[in-house]
Scaffold this active site. Structure first.
Site, PDB file in Angstrom:
ATOM      1  N   HIS A 114      -9.476   1.277   5.396  1.00 47.02           N
ATOM      2  CA  HIS A 114      -8.046   1.338   5.919  1.00 47.02           C
ATOM      3  C   HIS A 114      -8.070   2.368   7.143  1.00 47.02           C
ATOM      4  CE1 HIS A 114      -3.881   2.707   6.532  1.00 47.02           C
ATOM      5  NE2 HIS A 114      -3.529   1.660   5.622  1.00 47.02           N
ATOM      6  N   LYS A 135       0.117   4.418  -0.216  1.00 41.68           N
ATOM      7  CA  LYS A 135      -0.454   5.342   0.385  1.00 41.68           C
ATOM      8  C   LYS A 135      -0.099   6.552  -0.533  1.00 41.68           C
ATOM      9  CE  LYS A 135       0.504   3.473   4.765  1.00 41.68           C
ATOM     10  NZ  LYS A 135       0.421   3.726   6.276  1.00 41.68           N
ATOM     11  N   GLU A 184      -5.046  -4.887  11.054  1.00 41.55           N
ATOM     12  CA  GLU A 184      -4.140  -3.936  10.983  1.00 41.55           C
ATOM     13  C   GLU A 184      -4.529  -2.991  12.256  1.00 41.55           C
ATOM     14  OE1 GLU A 184      -2.422  -2.615   7.098  1.00 41.55           O
ATOM     15  OE2 GLU A 184      -4.155  -1.458   7.333  1.00 41.55           O
ATOM     16  N   GLY A 227       2.671   2.274  10.445  1.00 40.65           N
ATOM     17  CA  GLY A 227       3.657   3.278  10.478  1.00 40.65           C
ATOM     18  C   GLY A 227       4.472   3.848  11.663  1.00 40.65           C
ATOM     19  N   SER A 245       3.666  -2.190  10.434  1.00 42.66           N
ATOM     20  CA  SER A 245       4.981  -2.356  10.344  1.00 42.66           C
ATOM     21  C   SER A 245       5.624  -3.629   9.889  1.00 42.66           C
ATOM     22  CB  SER A 245       5.637  -1.710  11.744  1.00 42.66           C
ATOM     23  OG  SER A 245       5.222  -0.379  11.961  1.00 42.66           O
ATOM     24  N   GLU A 291      -6.465   4.818   7.824  1.00 39.61           N
ATOM     25  CA  GLU A 291      -6.286   6.398   7.710  1.00 39.61           C
ATOM     26  C   GLU A 291      -7.548   7.062   7.249  1.00 39.61           C
ATOM     27  OE1 GLU A 291      -2.652   5.927   5.451  1.00 39.61           O
ATOM     28  OE2 GLU A 291      -1.818   5.122   7.464  1.00 39.61           O
ATOM     29  N   ASN A 343       0.885  -1.046   0.011  1.00 41.81           N
ATOM     30  CA  ASN A 343      -0.039   0.180   0.075  1.00 41.81           C
ATOM     31  C   ASN A 343       0.834   1.234  -0.077  1.00 41.81           C
ATOM     32  OD1 ASN A 343      -1.860   1.981   0.502  1.00 41.81           O
ATOM     33  ND2 ASN A 343      -1.980   1.528   2.565  1.00 41.81           N
TER      34      ASN A 343
HETATM   35  C1  PEP Z   1      -0.635   0.285   6.067  1.00 42.74           C
HETATM   36  O1  PEP Z   1      -0.400   1.096   5.105  1.00 42.74           O
HETATM   37  O2  PEP Z   1      -1.591  -0.375   5.773  1.00 42.74           O
HETATM   38  C2  PEP Z   1       0.611  -0.130   6.726  1.00 42.74           C
HETATM   39  C3  PEP Z   1       0.439  -1.194   7.481  1.00 42.74           C
HETATM   40  O3  PEP Z   1       1.547   0.561   6.817  1.00 42.74           O
HETATM   41  P1  PEP Z   1       3.100   0.339   7.671  1.00 42.74           P
HETATM   42  O4  PEP Z   1       3.320  -1.146   6.996  1.00 42.74           O
HETATM   43  O5  PEP Z   1       4.050   1.402   7.157  1.00 42.74           O
HETATM   44  O6  PEP Z   1       2.952   0.186   8.782  1.00 42.74           O
END
Ligand code: PEP
Length: 253
Positions: free
Chosen positions: A97, A11, A169, A175, A215, A99, A9
């Site tokens: 997601h 973003k 998640e 992040g 992460s 975000e 992803n």
């Molecule tokens: C994500 O964007 O869904 C995500 C898990 O980001 P990251 O791997 O940077 O934590």
């Protein structure tokens, strides 16, 4: 047997020039990968160019949107309709997601509309769910995830396991460099599978892929992917470099 789905992803990173270079690099890097599915979800402005490249190439890499608006077309300035994603060679779309939930205040009922729109246009939704840190500390993680899944999937018909992907998640892991322990992630994935069993029966629930996200990095992917109910990863930061995403795609479990 569930084929692991290893998804990036991006973003709001990479314009078309960088995206094209990345896809060329990744195509070479994963050319020999057979037993897993590789997906990238770039910003909308990249999707047309990448979709054309993928149509012409032998690479098994697939393409997904990061969002959609639940209408076929219309006066929705700035939004992207499901048939537009289909036309650009997308198979998947990330929905719900964290975000989108937290920055853009999307709730379960709006996400549910999006999941239905995705299915209507033959896109596979990757429905993201996960608790915040205060919710986990208060012992509410399972309940929050359950509500998000039941809310996002209300009246959503699923006829075969490959029509749906769930991404667990935990918000506190996205992040931040903090990852759920493999045991904690496994426990939540098993919980999610029981909810899917309740909604769709054991046959479908056992085949639906449940990704872990938060992460995921080259150094922790192997132990996460070794868990029996972790069927792939949704990767943010570490999907932006070909080398680190290649290592994640080529996890050894
Ligand atoms: C994500 O964007 O869904 C995500 C898990 O980001 P990251 O791997 O940077 O934590």
């Amino acid at each position: 047997m569930r084929t692991p789905l290893m998804a990036g992803n991006w973003k709001m990173h990479k314009g078309p020039g960088e995206a094209i270079n990345f896809l060329n690099g990744l195509s070479d890097a994963v050319a020999d990968v057979e037993d897993r599915e590789v997906l990238i979800c770039p910003p909308f402005v990249d999707i047309y160019a990448l979709g054309r490249m993928l149509r012409k190439s032998e690479t098994p890499i697939k393409l997904g949107g990061q969002n959609l608006y639940p209408a076929e077309e219309g006066a929705y300035t700035g939004e992207t309709a499901p048939p537009m994603l289909k036309e650009c060679n997308c198979d998947y779309v990330i929905l719900g997601h964290s975000e989108r939930r937290h920055v853009f205040e999307e709730d379960d009922s709006f996400i549910n509309e999006k999941v239905k729109a995705a299915r209507q246009y033959d896109l596979i939704p990757i429905l993201c769910v996960g608790e915040t840190e205060p919710q986990r500390d208060a012992g509410q993680a399972e309940e929050v995830v359950s509500d998000q899944i039941r809310g996002g999937l209300t009246d959503v018909e699923i006829n075969s396991a490959d029509e749906l992907v769930i991404a667990y998640e935990p918000v506190w892991a996205i992040g931040t460099g903090r990852t759920a322990t493999p045991d904690d992630a496994q426990a939540m994935h098993a919980h999610i599978r029981t909810i899917l069993t309740d909604l769709y029966g054991e046959g479908i629930a056992n085949g639906v892929r449940i990704q872990y996200g938060g992460s995921v990095k080259p150094h922790n992917v192997d132990e996460l992917m070794a868990q029996p109910d972790i069927d792939g990863a949704l990767v943010g930061g570490a999907s932006l470099e070909v080398g680190s995403f290649e290592r994640i795609v080529k996890f050894e479990a």
